[in-house]
Design an enzyme around this catalytic site. Structure first.
Site, PDB file in Angstrom:
ATOM      1  N   GLU A 149      16.072 -13.306 -42.970  1.00 39.20           N
ATOM      2  CA  GLU A 149      17.085 -14.472 -42.508  1.00 39.20           C
ATOM      3  C   GLU A 149      17.379 -15.356 -43.646  1.00 39.20           C
ATOM      4  OE1 GLU A 149      16.664 -16.078 -38.618  1.00 39.20           O
ATOM      5  OE2 GLU A 149      18.077 -17.556 -39.170  1.00 39.20           O
ATOM      6  N   GLU A 196      14.393 -20.326 -46.670  1.00 42.22           N
ATOM      7  CA  GLU A 196      15.053 -21.654 -46.441  1.00 42.22           C
ATOM      8  C   GLU A 196      14.346 -22.611 -47.476  1.00 42.22           C
ATOM      9  OE1 GLU A 196      17.049 -24.361 -45.616  1.00 42.22           O
ATOM     10  OE2 GLU A 196      17.130 -23.113 -43.923  1.00 42.22           O
ATOM     11  N   ASP A 215      26.152 -22.807 -44.750  1.00 44.04           N
ATOM     12  CA  ASP A 215      26.563 -24.025 -44.994  1.00 44.04           C
ATOM     13  C   ASP A 215      28.336 -23.818 -45.260  1.00 44.04           C
ATOM     14  OD1 ASP A 215      24.493 -25.995 -44.959  1.00 44.04           O
ATOM     15  OD2 ASP A 215      23.701 -24.916 -46.788  1.00 44.04           O
ATOM     16  N   LYS A 268      35.458 -28.196 -47.911  1.00 41.18           N
ATOM     17  CA  LYS A 268      36.369 -28.795 -49.130  1.00 41.18           C
ATOM     18  C   LYS A 268      36.836 -27.943 -49.972  1.00 41.18           C
ATOM     19  CE  LYS A 268      35.140 -33.698 -48.550  1.00 41.18           C
ATOM     20  NZ  LYS A 268      34.121 -34.432 -49.124  1.00 41.18           N
ATOM     21  N   ASP A 311      31.140 -21.034 -37.485  1.00 42.02           N
ATOM     22  CA  ASP A 311      32.111 -21.603 -36.724  1.00 42.02           C
ATOM     23  C   ASP A 311      33.212 -22.133 -37.560  1.00 42.02           C
ATOM     24  OD1 ASP A 311      30.113 -23.273 -37.728  1.00 42.02           O
ATOM     25  OD2 ASP A 311      30.852 -25.037 -36.453  1.00 42.02           O
ATOM     26  N   PHE A 317      22.960 -25.025 -35.382  1.00 43.90           N
ATOM     27  CA  PHE A 317      24.351 -25.517 -35.885  1.00 43.90           C
ATOM     28  C   PHE A 317      25.366 -25.016 -34.946  1.00 43.90           C
ATOM     29  CE2 PHE A 317      24.431 -27.615 -40.089  1.00 43.90           C
ATOM     30  CZ  PHE A 317      22.922 -27.971 -40.245  1.00 43.90           C
ATOM     31  N   GLU A 318      24.993 -23.913 -34.542  1.00 42.81           N
ATOM     32  CA  GLU A 318      25.951 -23.136 -33.680  1.00 42.81           C
ATOM     33  C   GLU A 318      26.258 -24.205 -32.503  1.00 42.81           C
ATOM     34  OE1 GLU A 318      24.556 -19.474 -32.059  1.00 42.81           O
ATOM     35  OE2 GLU A 318      26.609 -19.048 -30.960  1.00 42.81           O
TER      36      GLU A 318
HETATM   37  C1  LIG Z   1      24.345 -25.089 -41.623  1.00 40.13           C
HETATM   38  S1  LIG Z   1      22.568 -24.555 -41.812  1.00 40.13           S
HETATM   39  C2  LIG Z   1      22.290 -23.446 -40.609  1.00 40.13           C
HETATM   40  C3  LIG Z   1      20.906 -23.139 -40.241  1.00 40.13           C
HETATM   41  C4  LIG Z   1      20.546 -22.282 -39.187  1.00 40.13           C
HETATM   42  N1  LIG Z   1      20.880 -20.752 -39.639  1.00 40.13           N
HETATM   43  C5  LIG Z   1      21.280 -22.554 -37.857  1.00 40.13           C
HETATM   44  O1  LIG Z   1      22.498 -21.654 -37.480  1.00 40.13           O
HETATM   45  O2  LIG Z   1      20.929 -23.678 -37.254  1.00 40.13           O
HETATM   46  C6  LIG Z   1      22.382 -23.663 -43.467  1.00 40.13           C
HETATM   47  C7  LIG Z   1      20.934 -23.717 -43.719  1.00 40.13           C
HETATM   48  O3  LIG Z   1      21.199 -22.748 -44.842  1.00 40.13           O
HETATM   49  C8  LIG Z   1      20.160 -23.513 -45.862  1.00 40.13           C
HETATM   50  N2  LIG Z   1      20.489 -22.726 -47.153  1.00 40.13           N
HETATM   51  C9  LIG Z   1      21.801 -22.820 -47.780  1.00 40.13           C
HETATM   52  N3  LIG Z   1      21.634 -22.109 -49.039  1.00 40.13           N
HETATM   53  C10 LIG Z   1      20.317 -21.613 -49.188  1.00 40.13           C
HETATM   54  C11 LIG Z   1      19.997 -20.881 -50.096  1.00 40.13           C
HETATM   55  N4  LIG Z   1      20.192 -20.553 -51.119  1.00 40.13           N
HETATM   56  N5  LIG Z   1      18.695 -20.752 -49.857  1.00 40.13           N
HETATM   57  C12 LIG Z   1      17.907 -20.969 -48.775  1.00 40.13           C
HETATM   58  N6  LIG Z   1      18.293 -21.652 -48.039  1.00 40.13           N
HETATM   59  C13 LIG Z   1      19.735 -22.072 -48.069  1.00 40.13           C
HETATM   60  C14 LIG Z   1      20.272 -24.850 -45.782  1.00 40.13           C
HETATM   61  O4  LIG Z   1      19.098 -25.595 -46.118  1.00 40.13           O
HETATM   62  C15 LIG Z   1      20.473 -24.940 -44.275  1.00 40.13           C
HETATM   63  O5  LIG Z   1      19.143 -25.233 -43.496  1.00 40.13           O
END
Ligand SMILES: C[S@@+](CC[C@H](N)C(=O)[O-])C[C@H]1O[C@@H](n2cnc3c(N)ncnc32)[C@H](O)[C@@H]1O
Length: 233
Positions: free
Chosen positions: A58, A83, A133, A137, A169, A206-207
């Site tokens: 994941e 993560e 993420d 933008k 989303d 985040f959802e």
């Molecule tokens: C918008 S959050 C969603 C977190 C979780 N999946 C949720 O739905 O609640 C995106 C997550 O991806 C992690 N992330 C983004 N790019 C990453 C990367 N290249 N390697 C590891 N983690 C990453 C960010 O630190 C963040 O915690």
């Protein structure tokens, strides 16, 4: 555009945020048992998990609640959560300990580099990318994780018959994900478009934030063409 993701573009911003006492303690006491350090070296799943069960990764598990729940509900599968956000790593470590999960390990590093350097070819049974993420933008779209360059790196690591399961989303990102997956002839989308009715994915934090903003959740499930085998490479 080159076919590998540019190493100077990060798909994340390291969010500041204090570690809670529980998270700090979990990192101090549990890292050795459950964190796999980043190395430019391929993982040996058999050594890590002590079995030959299918391995699912994941990417970007956030606070890791859904990750722990999925691993708890599927003890016959192994999970590697990747993560960069340290409080989330601390939180998931404490869940692993509480639920006594021997089938879930964490890599606290940039997933782009982890996939490239540590994941063996044809080895993953599945990949979960829940609410990556969104980088809404226009000038930031190049920072989105799911783009052709990344899937190019990821796809050879997935077994034939293995899957990628993404959810977002952000409508515009969902469209991008569908489009990127369509560019790979090795990928098959059983729903042809968005997926309905996977059913077993727990809500993520985040959802829930997206739903509060009245965003529609879109899920995409694709499979790598070919017949799934249970062999572990
Ligand atoms: C918008 S959050 C969603 C977190 C979780 N999946 C949720 O739905 O609640 C995106 C997550 O991806 C992690 N992330 C983004 N790019 C990453 C990367 N290249 N390697 C590891 N983690 C990453 C960010 O630190 C963040 O915690």
């Amino acid at each position: 555009m080159t076919d590998t993701i540019r190493s100077d573009i990060r798909t994340y911003v390291l969010r500041t945020g204090r570690l809670s006492k529980l998270q700090k303690n979990a990192i101090l006491t549990l890292s050795e048992s459950f964190i796999i350090p980043f190395r430019e070296e391929l993982l040996n799943y058999r050594t890590i998990f002590g079995n030959n069960n299918p391995v699912i990764t994941e990417i970007g598990f956030g606070m890791g609640d859904a990750t722990a729940e999925i691993a708890d509900n599927n003890r016959d599968k192994n999970y590697i959560g990747i993560e960069v956000h340290t409080p989330g790593v601390g939180k998931l470590l404490s869940r692993i300990d509480k639920l006594k999960l021997s089938n879930l390990k964490i890599i606290n590093y940039d997933a782009v580099q982890v996939i490239r350097s540590m994941i063996p070819l044809d080895s993953l049974f599945g990949v979960h990318i829940f609410f990556p993420d969104p980088w809404p933008k226009k000038k930031h779209i190049k920072r989105r994780l799911i783009q052709k360059t990344f899937i190019n790196d990821l796809l050879p690591k997935i077994k034939k018959g293995g899957y990628i399961y993404a959810a977002t989303d952000w409508e515009n990102y969902a469209d991008q994900i569908l489009k990127v997956f369509k560019e790979f002839t090795e990928l098959y989308n059983p729903s042809e478009s968005y997926t309905k009715g996977i059913g077993w994915r727990p809500d993520t934090s985040f959802e829930r934030k997206g739903i509060e903003k009245n965003h529609t959740i879109r899920e995409i499930w694709v499979e790598k063409k070919g017949r799934l085998t249970n062999e572990i490479s």
